[in-house]
Design a protein around this motif. Structure first.
Motif, short mmCIF file in Angstrom:
data_model
loop_
_atom_site.label_atom_id
_atom_site.label_comp_id
_atom_site.label_asym_id
_atom_site.label_seq_id
_atom_site.Cartn_x
_atom_site.Cartn_y
_atom_site.Cartn_z
N VAL A 1 65.44 63.41 38.70
CA VAL A 1 64.71 62.43 38.40
C VAL A 1 64.26 61.79 39.66
CG1 VAL A 1 64.59 60.12 37.44
CG2 VAL A 1 65.67 61.92 36.11
N ARG A 2 63.37 61.24 40.16
CA ARG A 2 63.10 60.66 41.65
C ARG A 2 64.14 59.64 41.81
NH1 ARG A 2 58.67 62.51 44.23
NH2 ARG A 2 57.25 63.96 43.42
N LEU A 3 64.57 59.64 43.00
CA LEU A 3 65.47 58.45 43.29
C LEU A 3 64.92 57.24 43.21
CD1 LEU A 3 68.37 57.94 44.25
CD2 LEU A 3 67.65 58.41 46.73
N GLN A 4 63.79 56.89 43.74
CA GLN A 4 63.36 55.50 43.29
C GLN A 4 63.31 55.25 41.90
OE1 GLN A 4 61.75 58.16 44.80
NE2 GLN A 4 59.54 57.93 44.90
N LYS A 5 62.85 56.06 41.05
CA LYS A 5 62.82 55.80 39.56
C LYS A 5 64.30 55.32 39.13
CE LYS A 5 61.30 57.69 35.16
NZ LYS A 5 60.44 58.72 34.49
N VAL A 6 65.05 56.24 39.23
CA VAL A 6 66.54 55.95 39.02
C VAL A 6 66.90 54.66 39.44
CG1 VAL A 6 68.94 56.67 39.30
CG2 VAL A 6 67.39 58.55 39.19
N LEU A 7 66.47 54.24 40.57
CA LEU A 7 67.24 52.77 40.89
C LEU A 7 66.51 51.71 40.38
CD1 LEU A 7 67.09 53.39 45.00
CD2 LEU A 7 68.96 53.29 43.39
N ALA B 1 67.97 51.59 37.12
CA ALA B 1 69.20 51.03 36.88
C ALA B 1 69.26 49.32 37.32
CB ALA B 1 70.25 51.51 37.86
N GLY B 2 67.88 48.92 37.48
CA GLY B 2 67.68 47.65 37.54
C GLY B 2 68.20 47.02 39.17
N VAL B 3 68.07 47.89 39.92
CA VAL B 3 68.28 47.63 41.24
C VAL B 3 67.12 46.92 41.91
CG1 VAL B 3 68.74 48.50 43.69
CG2 VAL B 3 69.98 49.40 41.85
N ALA B 4 66.11 47.22 41.88
CA ALA B 4 64.81 46.52 42.15
C ALA B 4 63.59 47.54 41.65
CB ALA B 4 64.70 46.79 43.89
N SER B 5 62.35 47.05 41.71
CA SER B 5 61.10 47.47 41.39
C SER B 5 61.11 49.00 42.19
CB SER B 5 59.89 46.62 41.55
OG SER B 5 59.73 46.67 43.04
N ARG C 1 58.66 50.16 43.73
CA ARG C 1 58.24 49.92 45.09
C ARG C 1 59.22 49.48 46.24
NH1 ARG C 1 53.14 48.80 47.09
NH2 ARG C 1 52.38 50.28 45.39
N VAL C 2 60.11 48.44 45.64
CA VAL C 2 61.21 48.03 46.48
C VAL C 2 62.32 49.06 46.56
CG1 VAL C 2 62.93 46.05 46.59
CG2 VAL C 2 60.52 45.63 46.07
N ALA C 3 62.43 49.76 45.88
CA ALA C 3 63.28 50.75 45.75
C ALA C 3 62.77 51.94 46.82
CB ALA C 3 63.43 51.50 44.41
N GLU C 4 61.69 52.07 47.10
CA GLU C 4 61.07 52.89 47.92
C GLU C 4 61.36 52.56 49.39
OE1 GLU C 4 57.24 53.56 46.85
OE2 GLU C 4 57.60 55.00 45.40
N ASP C 5 61.06 51.04 49.39
CA ASP C 5 61.51 50.70 50.83
C ASP C 5 63.15 50.74 51.14
OD1 ASP C 5 58.91 49.91 51.08
OD2 ASP C 5 59.12 47.82 50.21
N LEU C 6 63.73 50.61 50.31
CA LEU C 6 65.18 50.86 50.45
C LEU C 6 65.65 52.28 50.92
CD1 LEU C 6 66.76 48.75 47.34
CD2 LEU C 6 66.55 47.90 49.65
#
Length: 277
Positions: free
Chosen positions: A17-23, A26-30, A32-37
């Motif tokens: 699964v794409r990492l940004q989707k996993v994040l 998991a409720g880490v961030a949206s 889009r924000v996960a991509e920035d991280l």
């Protein structure tokens, strides 16, 4: 804890699964924000920084952290904090019919069990979970997870007694020393004293036996802290799920402990370990 490698965007494999989707899941961030991280180099997979947005991971096996804090990917795991009241035994089913912990787990469908024990007359922080791996780390003394207790004791405790607790006292099952000890209050009028003890030992009724050994039997005992978890204002007899921050701190501690400390044979934590403070 082992995991597979994250797949870069150039890899032909589309497994995982794409990492940004996993994040995001998991409720880490949206997303889009996960991509920035990810682009900012703040996300690691299995200890390695991943900055490619096309990276794919296996959420069931890979370990992810953001800014050094572990992310809970397995949403089937539950982590609950209970402020155990006195008069309740640390067991999911007591064979003597005494009040047990089942009454505090009715709000969760999962089969939760206690991590370690507090004796019936000790109140305070008890962790309930269905995560056996984390329970092992929290309960086993070899990992050095500290617990903080506040003890109301008989008599006037002196600074010399506090130093003795830190240097170590001899008990019937061997010497023991507090990691830290602090005198919170001491009454000259016979009102007793309040002592804060920090320990990582899991030995049976260790706080009570230590205080008795220095001539100050425990009148009341409460556990206020377990590793990174603080009891705070949670009322006695109440249970709540850990917050995202608390879960992250707990999982980070567990991953750090298992990567740096050789584990001994695991205790049976399904219904608490043999110790009771």
């Amino acid at each position: 804890m082992t995991g597979g490698a994250a797949q870069g965007p150039g890899a032909e494999s589309t497994e995982g699964v794409r990492l940004q989707k996993v994040l995001a899941n998991a409720g880490v961030a949206s997303r889009r924000v996960a991509e920035d991280l990810i682009v900012a180099g703040r996300v690691r997979v299995n200890g390695e920084v991943v900055t490619e947005l096309g990276s794919r991971i296996d959420p069931e096996n890979d370990l992810v952290d953001v800014d050094g804090t572990a992310v809970q990917l397995d949403q089937s795991k539950r982590y609950v904090m209970l402020n155990k009241p006195t008069g309740v035994v640390s067991s999911m089913k007591d064979d003597r019919g005494r009040p047990d912990l089942r009454r505090f787990t009715k709000d969760w469908d999962e089969r939760l069990y206690n991590v370690g024990r507090l004796d019936a007359e000790t109140s305070g922080l008890l962790v309930l979970t269905n995560d056996g791996e984390l329970a092992h780390v929290l309960a086993h003394p070899s990992f050095g997870v500290t617990k903080v207790y506040i003890a109301k004791v008989d008599g006037r405790v002196t600074p010399q007694t506090i130093q003795k607790l830190v240097r170590g006292v001899e008990l019937e099952d061997g010497p023991i020393a507090a990691d830290k000890a602090r005198l919170l209050s001491s009454s000259a009028e016979g009102g007793g004293s309040l002592v804060e003890l920090t320990l990582h030992s899991g030995r049976n009724r260790i706080v009570r036996r230590m205080m008795a050994a220095v001539g100050h039997p425990v009148v009341e005992l409460v556990r206020r802290q377990f590793g990174p978890l603080h009891l705070g204002t949670l009322p006695a007899g109440r249970a709540r799920e850990l917050t995202k921050v608390e879960r992250g701190a707990l999982l980070t501690l567990a991953r750090s402990a298992t990567s740096s400390t050789p584990a001994e044979d695991a205790p049976d934590t399904r219904d608490g370990d043999p110790s009771a403070e």
